[in-house]
Design a protein around this motif. Structure first.
Motif, PDB file in Angstrom:
ATOM      1  N   GLY A  75       0.791  -1.226   0.000  1.00  0.00           N
ATOM      2  CA  GLY A  75       0.000   0.000   0.000  1.00  0.00           C
ATOM      3  C   GLY A  75       0.823   1.276   0.000  1.00  0.00           C
ATOM      4  N   GLU A  76       2.070   1.231   0.477  1.00  0.00           N
ATOM      5  CA  GLU A  76       2.943   2.414   0.505  1.00  0.00           C
ATOM      6  C   GLU A  76       3.657   2.641  -0.819  1.00  0.00           C
ATOM      7  OE1 GLU A  76       3.535   4.788   2.997  1.00  0.00           O
ATOM      8  OE2 GLU A  76       1.748   3.862   3.847  1.00  0.00           O
ATOM      9  N   LEU A  77       3.622   1.667  -1.725  1.00  0.00           N
ATOM     10  CA  LEU A  77       4.313   1.784  -3.008  1.00  0.00           C
ATOM     11  C   LEU A  77       3.477   2.547  -4.023  1.00  0.00           C
ATOM     12  CD1 LEU A  77       5.757  -1.806  -3.493  1.00  0.00           C
ATOM     13  CD2 LEU A  77       7.098   0.305  -3.343  1.00  0.00           C
ATOM     14  N   SER A  78       4.161   3.329  -4.852  1.00  0.00           N
ATOM     15  CA  SER A  78       3.520   3.917  -6.023  1.00  0.00           C
ATOM     16  C   SER A  78       4.583   4.126  -7.088  1.00  0.00           C
ATOM     17  CB  SER A  78       2.803   5.227  -5.684  1.00  0.00           C
ATOM     18  OG  SER A  78       3.733   6.213  -5.273  1.00  0.00           O
ATOM     19  N   PHE A  79       4.138   4.216  -8.334  1.00  0.00           N
ATOM     20  CA  PHE A  79       5.023   4.324  -9.488  1.00  0.00           C
ATOM     21  C   PHE A  79       4.524   5.480 -10.351  1.00  0.00           C
ATOM     22  CE2 PHE A  79       4.604   0.013  -8.032  1.00  0.00           C
ATOM     23  CZ  PHE A  79       5.897  -0.490  -8.027  1.00  0.00           C
ATOM     24  N   GLN A  80       5.448   6.290 -10.882  1.00  0.00           N
ATOM     25  CA  GLN A  80       5.064   7.422 -11.719  1.00  0.00           C
ATOM     26  C   GLN A  80       5.998   7.518 -12.919  1.00  0.00           C
ATOM     27  OE1 GLN A  80       5.300  10.234  -8.357  1.00  0.00           O
ATOM     28  NE2 GLN A  80       3.202  10.817  -8.915  1.00  0.00           N
ATOM     29  N   GLY A  81       5.409   7.644 -14.125  1.00  0.00           N
ATOM     30  CA  GLY A  81       6.193   7.822 -15.335  1.00  0.00           C
ATOM     31  C   GLY A  81       6.838   9.198 -15.370  1.00  0.00           C
ATOM     32  N   SER A  94      -0.689   2.886  -8.284  1.00  0.00           N
ATOM     33  CA  SER A  94      -0.595   2.855  -6.831  1.00  0.00           C
ATOM     34  C   SER A  94      -0.627   1.414  -6.341  1.00  0.00           C
ATOM     35  CB  SER A  94      -1.754   3.644  -6.220  1.00  0.00           C
ATOM     36  OG  SER A  94      -1.729   3.485  -4.813  1.00  0.00           O
ATOM     37  N   GLY A  95       0.259   1.118  -5.408  1.00  0.00           N
ATOM     38  CA  GLY A  95       0.270  -0.210  -4.802  1.00  0.00           C
ATOM     39  C   GLY A  95      -1.029  -0.535  -4.079  1.00  0.00           C
ATOM     40  N   THR A  96      -1.818   0.490  -3.766  1.00  0.00           N
ATOM     41  CA  THR A  96      -3.112   0.224  -3.125  1.00  0.00           C
ATOM     42  C   THR A  96      -4.043  -0.555  -4.064  1.00  0.00           C
ATOM     43  OG1 THR A  96      -3.990   2.373  -3.808  1.00  0.00           O
ATOM     44  CG2 THR A  96      -2.972   2.253  -1.611  1.00  0.00           C
ATOM     45  N   THR A  97      -3.778  -0.462  -5.377  1.00  0.00           N
ATOM     46  CA  THR A  97      -4.576  -1.242  -6.330  1.00  0.00           C
ATOM     47  C   THR A  97      -4.314  -2.726  -6.114  1.00  0.00           C
ATOM     48  OG1 THR A  97      -4.448   0.588  -7.903  1.00  0.00           O
ATOM     49  CG2 THR A  97      -5.120  -1.545  -8.785  1.00  0.00           C
ATOM     50  N   TRP A  98      -3.047  -3.119  -5.941  1.00  0.00           N
ATOM     51  CA  TRP A  98      -2.724  -4.516  -5.616  1.00  0.00           C
ATOM     52  C   TRP A  98      -3.281  -4.864  -4.231  1.00  0.00           C
ATOM     53  CZ3 TRP A  98       2.860  -3.416  -7.403  1.00  0.00           C
ATOM     54  CH2 TRP A  98       3.065  -3.889  -8.703  1.00  0.00           C
ATOM     55  N   MET A 142      -2.459   3.483 -16.032  1.00  0.00           N
ATOM     56  CA  MET A 142      -1.702   2.606 -15.133  1.00  0.00           C
ATOM     57  C   MET A 142      -0.423   2.089 -15.788  1.00  0.00           C
ATOM     58  SD  MET A 142      -4.336  -0.004 -13.365  1.00  0.00           S
ATOM     59  CE  MET A 142      -5.840   0.484 -12.615  1.00  0.00           C
ATOM     60  N   VAL A 143      -0.327   2.177 -17.099  1.00  0.00           N
ATOM     61  CA  VAL A 143       0.828   1.651 -17.837  1.00  0.00           C
ATOM     62  C   VAL A 143       1.924   2.724 -17.806  1.00  0.00           C
ATOM     63  CG1 VAL A 143       1.629   0.723 -20.027  1.00  0.00           C
ATOM     64  CG2 VAL A 143      -0.694   0.228 -19.242  1.00  0.00           C
ATOM     65  N   PHE A 144       2.774   2.659 -16.794  1.00  0.00           N
ATOM     66  CA  PHE A 144       3.782   3.687 -16.533  1.00  0.00           C
ATOM     67  C   PHE A 144       5.190   3.293 -16.976  1.00  0.00           C
ATOM     68  CE2 PHE A 144       3.618   0.746 -13.031  1.00  0.00           C
ATOM     69  CZ  PHE A 144       4.952   0.476 -12.797  1.00  0.00           C
ATOM     70  N   TRP A 145       5.434   2.042 -17.310  1.00  0.00           N
ATOM     71  CA  TRP A 145       6.785   1.504 -17.455  1.00  0.00           C
ATOM     72  C   TRP A 145       7.274   1.283 -18.873  1.00  0.00           C
ATOM     73  CZ3 TRP A 145       2.439  -1.311 -16.543  1.00  0.00           C
ATOM     74  CH2 TRP A 145       2.169  -2.328 -17.452  1.00  0.00           C
TER      75      TRP A 145
END
Length: 178
Positions: A75-81, A94-98, A142-145
């Motif tokens: 829940g503390e993880l997030s990723f941004q392009g 956002s890791g909250t999605t997982w 959501m496709v950031f990578w």
């Protein structure tokens, strides 16, 4: 009146060929190894003694693997392009999605984002068990990578702190979390 003409003659200098009387030392070189661009990278180390998370990704899929033995809450993880200048591109996850499906990534397990209708998925061999899978459309924010648009890299956050920056596209990357 008499005209005088002066003329000069020059004699060319003899050509001298130097003679080498000693042998130069043998040429030695230590090659510099340049790693390929898709090798795992250790980006910003906010938590150098933290627990590792390794990411494997290609055009259509993203995998997070916990090689350690303890559970890591997601829940503390997030990723941004990010673009080439380091500006946010608007693509994020956002890791909250997982965490809606499972609160943590267990030791030895994976979590994934796999695009629907993808012609192929990476599915790394270390990912034998999954705690959660998300399947967005290719056009999802959501496709950031994967480097579509102007995304050249992405950052990984733990709460409000950036803990790593990884290259976009097809690569592997490792970060550490508390």
């Amino acid at each position: 009146s008499a005209t005088q003409t002066a003329s000069a003659t020059t004699t060319p200098s003899p050509t001298i060929t130097p003679t080498v009387t000693s042998t130069p030392p043998p040429f030695t070189s230590t090659p510099t190894e340049i790693p390929p661009t898709n090798t795992p990278q250790e980006p910003t180390m906010a938590f150098p003694d933290g627990r590792p998370l390794q990411f494997f990704y290609d055009t259509y899929s993203f995998y997070m693997w916990n090689p350690g033995g303890s559970n890591i809450p997601v829940g503390e993880l997030s990723f941004q392009g990010l673009d080439a200048a380091g500006n946010l591109t608007g693509e994020s996850f956002s890791g909250t999605t997982w965490a809606q499906f499972y609160f943590a990534i267990e030791g030895g397990n994976c979590m994934s984002i796999e695009m629907t209708q993808a012609p192929a998925l990476l599915q790394p061999g270390v990912c034998r068990f999954y705690n959660a899978r998300i399947t967005p459309q290719r056009t999802s924010s959501m496709v950031f990578w994967n480097g579509d648009g102007n995304t050249t890299q992405f950052q990984i956050n733990w709460g409000d702190q950036v803990i790593g920056i990884c290259p976009a596209g097809e690569a592997e990357c490792t970060v550490r979390v508390p």
